[in-house]
Design a protein around this motif. Structure first.
Motif, PDB file in Angstrom:
ATOM      1  N   UNK A 113      36.498  49.241  35.108  1.00  0.00           N
ATOM      2  CA  UNK A 113      35.948  50.009  36.220  1.00  0.00           C
ATOM      3  C   UNK A 113      36.731  49.814  37.512  1.00  0.00           C
ATOM      4  N   UNK A 114      36.774  50.873  38.316  1.00  0.00           N
ATOM      5  CA  UNK A 114      37.408  50.827  39.627  1.00  0.00           C
ATOM      6  C   UNK A 114      36.310  50.804  40.684  1.00  0.00           C
ATOM      7  N   UNK A 115      36.363  49.794  41.551  1.00  0.00           N
ATOM      8  CA  UNK A 115      35.360  49.651  42.595  1.00  0.00           C
ATOM      9  C   UNK A 115      35.929  48.790  43.713  1.00  0.00           C
ATOM     10  N   UNK A 116      35.371  48.900  44.882  1.00  0.00           N
ATOM     11  CA  UNK A 116      35.783  48.032  45.993  1.00  0.00           C
ATOM     12  C   UNK A 116      34.919  46.781  45.933  1.00  0.00           C
ATOM     13  N   UNK A 117      35.313  45.838  45.086  1.00  0.00           N
ATOM     14  CA  UNK A 117      34.481  44.654  44.828  1.00  0.00           C
ATOM     15  C   UNK A 117      34.283  43.815  46.082  1.00  0.00           C
ATOM     16  N   UNK A 118      35.358  43.557  46.841  1.00  0.00           N
ATOM     17  CA  UNK A 118      35.262  42.662  47.994  1.00  0.00           C
ATOM     18  C   UNK A 118      35.004  43.388  49.305  1.00  0.00           C
ATOM     19  N   UNK A 120      36.537  45.517  51.214  1.00  0.00           N
ATOM     20  CA  UNK A 120      37.552  45.509  52.268  1.00  0.00           C
ATOM     21  C   UNK A 120      38.182  46.876  52.487  1.00  0.00           C
ATOM     22  N   UNK A 121      37.671  47.895  51.782  1.00  0.00           N
ATOM     23  CA  UNK A 121      38.177  49.254  51.943  1.00  0.00           C
ATOM     24  C   UNK A 121      39.234  49.644  50.936  1.00  0.00           C
ATOM     25  N   UNK A 122      39.674  48.709  50.085  1.00  0.00           N
ATOM     26  CA  UNK A 122      40.685  48.982  49.069  1.00  0.00           C
ATOM     27  C   UNK A 122      40.061  48.827  47.684  1.00  0.00           C
ATOM     28  N   UNK A 123      40.373  49.759  46.786  1.00  0.00           N
ATOM     29  CA  UNK A 123      39.782  49.719  45.451  1.00  0.00           C
ATOM     30  C   UNK A 123      40.360  48.583  44.615  1.00  0.00           C
ATOM     31  N   UNK A 124      39.486  47.943  43.823  1.00  0.00           N
ATOM     32  CA  UNK A 124      39.854  46.861  42.924  1.00  0.00           C
ATOM     33  C   UNK A 124      39.566  47.284  41.481  1.00  0.00           C
ATOM     34  N   UNK A 125      39.961  46.438  40.535  1.00  0.00           N
ATOM     35  CA  UNK A 125      39.738  46.718  39.116  1.00  0.00           C
ATOM     36  C   UNK A 125      38.878  45.623  38.512  1.00  0.00           C
ATOM     37  N   UNK A 126      37.776  46.013  37.869  1.00  0.00           N
ATOM     38  CA  UNK A 126      36.914  45.091  37.147  1.00  0.00           C
ATOM     39  C   UNK A 126      36.982  45.405  35.664  1.00  0.00           C
ATOM     40  N   UNK A 127      37.210  44.387  34.863  1.00  0.00           N
ATOM     41  CA  UNK A 127      37.266  44.556  33.405  1.00  0.00           C
ATOM     42  C   UNK A 127      36.132  43.767  32.787  1.00  0.00           C
ATOM     43  N   UNK A 128      35.105  44.456  32.332  1.00  0.00           N
ATOM     44  CA  UNK A 128      34.004  43.788  31.634  1.00  0.00           C
ATOM     45  C   UNK A 128      34.447  43.616  30.181  1.00  0.00           C
ATOM     46  N   UNK A 129      34.909  42.419  29.847  1.00  0.00           N
ATOM     47  CA  UNK A 129      35.587  42.204  28.573  1.00  0.00           C
ATOM     48  C   UNK A 129      34.639  41.873  27.434  1.00  0.00           C
ATOM     49  N   UNK A 130      33.383  41.545  27.742  1.00  0.00           N
ATOM     50  CA  UNK A 130      32.426  41.233  26.677  1.00  0.00           C
ATOM     51  C   UNK A 130      31.017  41.282  27.236  1.00  0.00           C
ATOM     52  N   UNK A 131      30.056  41.413  26.336  1.00  0.00           N
ATOM     53  CA  UNK A 131      28.648  41.372  26.702  1.00  0.00           C
ATOM     54  C   UNK A 131      27.887  40.825  25.496  1.00  0.00           C
ATOM     55  N   UNK A 132      26.591  40.545  25.681  1.00  0.00           N
ATOM     56  CA  UNK A 132      25.776  40.122  24.545  1.00  0.00           C
ATOM     57  C   UNK A 132      24.339  40.582  24.738  1.00  0.00           C
ATOM     58  N   UNK A 140      36.413  40.148  34.236  1.00  0.00           N
ATOM     59  CA  UNK A 140      37.643  39.728  34.901  1.00  0.00           C
ATOM     60  C   UNK A 140      37.802  40.593  36.147  1.00  0.00           C
ATOM     61  N   UNK A 141      38.136  39.960  37.271  1.00  0.00           N
ATOM     62  CA  UNK A 141      38.231  40.648  38.551  1.00  0.00           C
ATOM     63  C   UNK A 141      39.681  40.670  39.025  1.00  0.00           C
ATOM     64  N   UNK A 142      40.197  41.862  39.302  1.00  0.00           N
ATOM     65  CA  UNK A 142      41.526  42.013  39.899  1.00  0.00           C
ATOM     66  C   UNK A 142      41.349  42.609  41.291  1.00  0.00           C
ATOM     67  N   UNK A 143      41.764  41.857  42.302  1.00  0.00           N
ATOM     68  CA  UNK A 143      41.642  42.325  43.682  1.00  0.00           C
ATOM     69  C   UNK A 143      42.923  43.011  44.130  1.00  0.00           C
ATOM     70  N   UNK A 144      42.759  43.993  44.985  1.00  0.00           N
ATOM     71  CA  UNK A 144      43.865  44.793  45.494  1.00  0.00           C
ATOM     72  C   UNK A 144      44.538  44.037  46.641  1.00  0.00           C
ATOM     73  N   UNK A 145      45.709  43.479  46.379  1.00  0.00           N
ATOM     74  CA  UNK A 145      46.468  42.748  47.389  1.00  0.00           C
ATOM     75  C   UNK A 145      47.421  43.724  48.064  1.00  0.00           C
TER      76      UNK A 145
END
Length: 232
Positions: A113-118, A120-132, A140-145
Motif C-alpha cells: 500500500x501507498x500512504x503517507x505513514x509519517x 510529512x506530506x510525502x507518500x511512503x510504502x507499506x508492505x503487509x507481508x503476513x496476517x493471521x 514492513x515500512x518504507x519511508x520516503x527519504x
C-alpha cells in the motif's frame, strides 16, 4: 464487482506509473496477469513459470520517487528503484502469499500500500507481508527519504526486526503505536517507538504471557536504543 472491475481497468490500462487502485479506502498496488490464475500448485493460483507481474508506481512528494515491485513467486517480491538514470535493485521482500491473495480473473489487488505513514506530506510504502486469524498484520515500512529521493526501510533495532505489528503513527505525539494480538494462549504485547526522521527510538513495551494460568506481565522502557525491564 463492477466497481472493482472499473478500478482495475483504469489501473491496468493507464500509464505504468499509476498501477494502483483504491480498495477499502486504501491505495493499493495492483498487478495484471497475462494468463488466468489456475495453477493449483500455487498458493494464489498464479502460473509463475509464465508470469512476472510487476507494478510500477510513483510516490508523490516534493520530489517524485519512482519504483516497481515485481512478484517473483508466492513468497518473494523484488523492490526496484528507478532513479532517473537506471534501475537499481533495492531488496527482496519475503511474504507468505497472503498479500497477493486478492485475485479477480487476471488482476490482483495486493496488500502493498501507498500512504503517507509519517504524515510529512510525502507518500511512503507499506508492505503487509503476513496476517493471521488473530488479526495481526505484520508490516514492513518504507519511508520516503527526500534527501536521497528513495525509500528507506524503518527498522525496529530494539527487537532486531524489520517487521512491525499493526503499526499506526500519531503525528501529535510522534509515536508509532503497535499491538501484537494473541489467541487464548501465547504472548501479547503493546509497544511504542518515537519516530525521529527515519529512525525509530524505543519508548515503552508491555508483554503479557498467557501460557500460564496466571498471566505474566512485563513492562519495558527504552534505554540507549534497547529495551530495559522495568517491572514484572
Amino acid at each position: 464487482m463492477r466497481t472493482l472491475a472499473f478500478f482495475l481497468m483504469i489501473c491496468v490500462c493507464g500509464p505504468l506509473t499509476a498501477q494502483t487502485t483504491i480498495y477499502n479506502g486504501e491505495k493499493c498496488l495492483t498487478y495484471h496477469l497475462k494468463h488466468e490464475a489456475n495453477d493449483t500448485m500455487s498458493i494464489t493460483g498464479i502460473q509463475w513459470e509464465r508470469e512476472k507481474p510487476s507494478s510500477e508506481f510513483t510516490l508523490k512528494g516534493k520530489v517524485p520517487v519512482k519504483y516497481s515491485l515485481q512478484l517473483e513467486n508466492d513468497t518473494i517480491a523484488k523492490l526496484v528503484w528507478h532513479n532517473g538514470k537506471k534501475d537499481i535493485f533495492q531488496e527482496m521482500i519475503h511474504h507468505i502469499g497472503w498479500p497477493i491473495r486478492r485475485i479477480d480473473g487476471k488482476n490482483i489487488i495486493s496488500e502493498f500500500k501507498i500512504t503517507d505513514f509519517d504524515k510529512d506530506g510525502d507518500e511512503d510504502l507499506l508492505c503487509i507481508v503476513a496476517s493471521n486469524m488473530n488479526g495481526n498484520q505484520w508490516t514492513i515500512i518504507y519511508l520516503n527519504d527526500q534527501n536521497q529521493t528513495k525509500l528507506v526501510k524503518l527498522l525496529n533495532n530494539a527487537d532486531n526486526t524489520d517487521i512491525w505489528d499493526n503499526p499506526h503513527y500519531d503525528n501529535k505525539t510522534k509515536l508509532i503505536e503497535c499491538e501484537l494480538f494473541s489467541g487464548a494462549y501465547g504472548i501479547q504485547s503493546n509497544y511504542t517507538f518515537r519516530l525521529e526522521k527515519h529512525n525509530a527510538i524505543p519508548v515503552y513495551k508491555e508483554e503479557r504471557d498467557l501460557t500460564n494460568e496466571e498471566p505474566v506481565i512485563q513492562e519495558f522502557v527504552g534505554e540507549n536504543g534497547e529495551w530495559k525491564l522495568k517491572k514484572e
